[in-house]
Design an enzyme around this catalytic site. Structure first.
Site, PDB file in Angstrom:
ATOM      1  N   GLU A 149       0.802  -1.233   0.000  1.00 45.09           N
ATOM      2  CA  GLU A 149       0.000   0.000   0.000  1.00 45.09           C
ATOM      3  C   GLU A 149       0.831   1.276   0.000  1.00 45.09           C
ATOM      4  OE1 GLU A 149      -4.055  -1.508   2.106  1.00 45.09           O
ATOM      5  OE2 GLU A 149      -2.460  -0.893   3.490  1.00 45.09           O
TER       6      GLU A 149
HETATM    7  C1  IFG Z   1      -0.842  -6.093   3.909  1.00 47.83           C
HETATM    8  C2  IFG Z   1      -2.075  -5.431   4.470  1.00 47.83           C
HETATM    9  O1  IFG Z   1      -3.044  -6.099   4.781  1.00 47.83           O
HETATM   10  N1  IFG Z   1      -2.025  -4.079   4.627  1.00 47.83           N
HETATM   11  C3  IFG Z   1      -3.153  -3.395   5.294  1.00 47.83           C
HETATM   12  N2  IFG Z   1      -4.382  -3.875   4.641  1.00 47.83           N
HETATM   13  C4  IFG Z   1      -5.614  -3.857   5.391  1.00 47.83           C
HETATM   14  C5  IFG Z   1      -5.406  -4.421   6.783  1.00 47.83           C
HETATM   15  C6  IFG Z   1      -6.709  -4.488   7.568  1.00 47.83           C
HETATM   16  O2  IFG Z   1      -7.585  -5.461   7.002  1.00 47.83           O
HETATM   17  C7  IFG Z   1      -4.378  -3.579   7.508  1.00 47.83           C
HETATM   18  O3  IFG Z   1      -4.787  -2.240   7.621  1.00 47.83           O
HETATM   19  C8  IFG Z   1      -3.035  -3.675   6.784  1.00 47.83           C
HETATM   20  O4  IFG Z   1      -2.121  -2.743   7.349  1.00 47.83           O
END
Ligand code: IFG
Length: 508
Positions: A307
């Site tokens: 992200e």
């Molecule tokens: C690799 C990943 O999962 N990154 C983010 N995605 C959503 C997650 C919550 O469901 C967390 O916020 C996490 O930091």
């Protein structure tokens, strides 16, 4: 009930005979090590004596009914102990390549557990403890049994996130206990993120001093070592994650580390991902990760990489100049790749393996061949095919984000996942080394991390340990009720699955 004493996860091969042995009392029962001996085995013997002979008062206060029929009690063979034969000297720490296989035989002449390594002995001791149940009279009993067992996947992980909300040390220890009861073997400690920085760095104390929630919500080096040791004694690897360049708002105390965001020519006061255009930042990362590698014994560090938002980078004039100088144009994936390559070169210099979220591969970043890629988003069969086609070892989390909750027995949807169900060669499928349950912390802290994880994660534990042929939801549901009550009896507040069912021993 029919499932009494049936182990979870299901062993690769198990034969239970309708012959029941009584266990002698705690003061007489003996674990013996007939070959290799070590601290890991000694502490496991003590731990499992406590687990096996620990008896809470049964929930019902009513006097027990006399047995409906006088039980014909042959001079039942008494089980007086278990002999444990470990072939290889005990290594200090478990690792990805560790051998967790074991065989267990309970018969009227002997009870013996054989394992190549102490890690297999730990798995066998857990299974042994699960074979034991108490009959109506409260007598501990065990059936004549023979088991040959080993894990289908070598990486069976559980992620906790101690940044969105802090987790107390006791909730971390309890989580490690519950992992051991379900044969998980990797504790993925997503220790810092945007919201807080609870990890105490010796080299950069400002990080936790400025950005832990407060000084009570800090993991000191002693705390970290205690978690690593607690896990080691249970054959669990601790893989720390320091996620960069995104998810780093709490790293703001390091001067010039984060990218200042702009609105036109004016800084907004906000920050974005780590600024990849400042060389001093790589000096910081080198010192920071050297400390991490020295503190955490596991070969792998999780480097994150998920992200990464480009908007702040794109707003910053100095970065715009850098992009021009490097002929990257407006392609910020190139800048992300520049950062990742310099970061992963630092880790390679530290002779450390690394795990990265899938975006690193999706964004074509060149990484070491032994990189483990963590698949977490999008349709996973195609992502698994894509990543394994590039030759990378891969772990699957996408269908196992247990932090997403819903009404109903969602353990069933976790149970039916088949990680190798994707278009690929056998060689590609062998690159799927396992999977990982994620329990992200946006809505989770010490008050609910156990209940929200267990027994739902047990479903993944069986998927990752047992044979690919173990798929019956009906059979699993009966055994999962027993596994859940086993955890409750052992002090793990595992929530119920839909009934009718009850636990002989209530949590309180
Ligand atoms: C690799 C990943 O999962 N990154 C983010 N995605 C959503 C997650 C919550 O469901 C967390 O916020 C996490 O930091």
């Amino acid at each position: 009930s029919s499932t009494q004493g049936s182990p979870w996860p299901m062993p690769q091969s198990i034969t239970v005979m309708p012959v029941v042995y009584n266990l002698v009392g705690e003061s007489q029962f003996m674990f013996t090590a007939s070959k290799v001996q070590c601290d890991i085995l000694d502490s496991a013997f003590k731990r499992y004596l406590g687990i096996i002979f620990f008896n809470k008062p049964r929930a019902s206060k009513r006097p027990r009914h006399a047995p409906t029929h006088l039980r014909f009690r042959s001079a039942a063979t008494e089980l007086r102990g278990l002999n444990v034969a470990v072939e290889q000297p005990c290594p200090d720490y478990p690792q990805l390549e560790s051998d967790e296989s074991y065989s267990l035989t309970i018969s009227d002449t002997s009870a013996s557990l054989a394992a190549t390594s102490v890690w297999g002995a730990l798995r066998g001791l857990e299974t042994f403890s699960q074979l034991i149940y108490d009959n109506e009279d409260g007598q501990l009993v065990i059936n004549k049994t023979s088991i040959t067992d080993f894990p289908r996947f070598s990486f069976r992980g559980y992620l906790v996130d101690t940044s969105r909300h802090f987790l107390s040390m006791s909730s971390i220890f309890k989580s490690l206990d519950a992992m051991a009861y379900n044969k998980f073997n990797v504790f993925h400690w997503h220790i810092v993120d945007d919201q807080s920085f609870p990890y105490e760095s010796k080299a950069y104390p400002s990080l936790s001093r400025m950005n832990a929630y407060d000084q009570n919500h800090v993991y000191t080096r002693e705390n970290v070592k205690a978690v690593i040791e607690y896990a080691r004694l249970r054959g669990i690897r601790v893989m720390p994650e320091f996620d960069t360049p995104g998810h780093t708002q709490s790293w703001v105390s390091i001067p010039d580390l984060l990218t200042p965001c702009y609105s036109g020519t004016t800084p907004t006061g906000g920050y974005g991902p780590i600024n990849p255009t400042i060389d001093a930042n790589y000096d910081f990362l080198k010192i920071f990760f050297k400390e991490v590698v020295d503190l955490f014994p596991d070969h792998y560090v999780h480097m994150g990489g998920d992200e990464v938002s480009f908007s702040c980078w794109a707003s910053n004039p100095a970065i715009t100049d850098f992009m021009t100088q490097h002929q990257y144009g407006k392609n910020y994936s190139m800048l992300e790749q520049y950062y990742e390559q310099r970061l992963l070169d630092i880790m390679a210099d530290l002779q450390t393996g690394y795990t990265v979220w899938q975006e690193i591969i999706d964004n074509q970043v060149k990484v070491r061949s032994d990189t483990v890629v963590h698949v977490w988003k999008g349709p996973y069969p195609s992502e698994l095919a894509n990543v394994t086609a590039k030759g990378y070892k891969t772990i699957l989390s996408t269908p196992w984000y247990l932090n997403y909750i819903s009404y109903g027995d969602d353990w069933r949807k976790y149970y039916v996942v088949e990680p190798t169900l994707f278009n690929g060669t056998d060689a590609q499928k062998k690159l799927v080394i396992g999977g990982e349950v994620c329990m992200w912390g946006e809505y989770v802290d010490s008050t609910n991390v156990i209940q929200r994880t267990w027994p739902r994660a047990s479903a993944v534990g069986e998927r990752l340990w047992s044979s690919v042929n173990v798929t019956s939801l009906d059979d699993a549901s009966h055994r999962l009720v027993e596994q859940r009550c086993r955890m409750v009896k052992r002090g793990i507040q595992a929530e119920p699955i839909v009934g009718p069912n009850f636990c002989p021993y209530e949590y309180e």
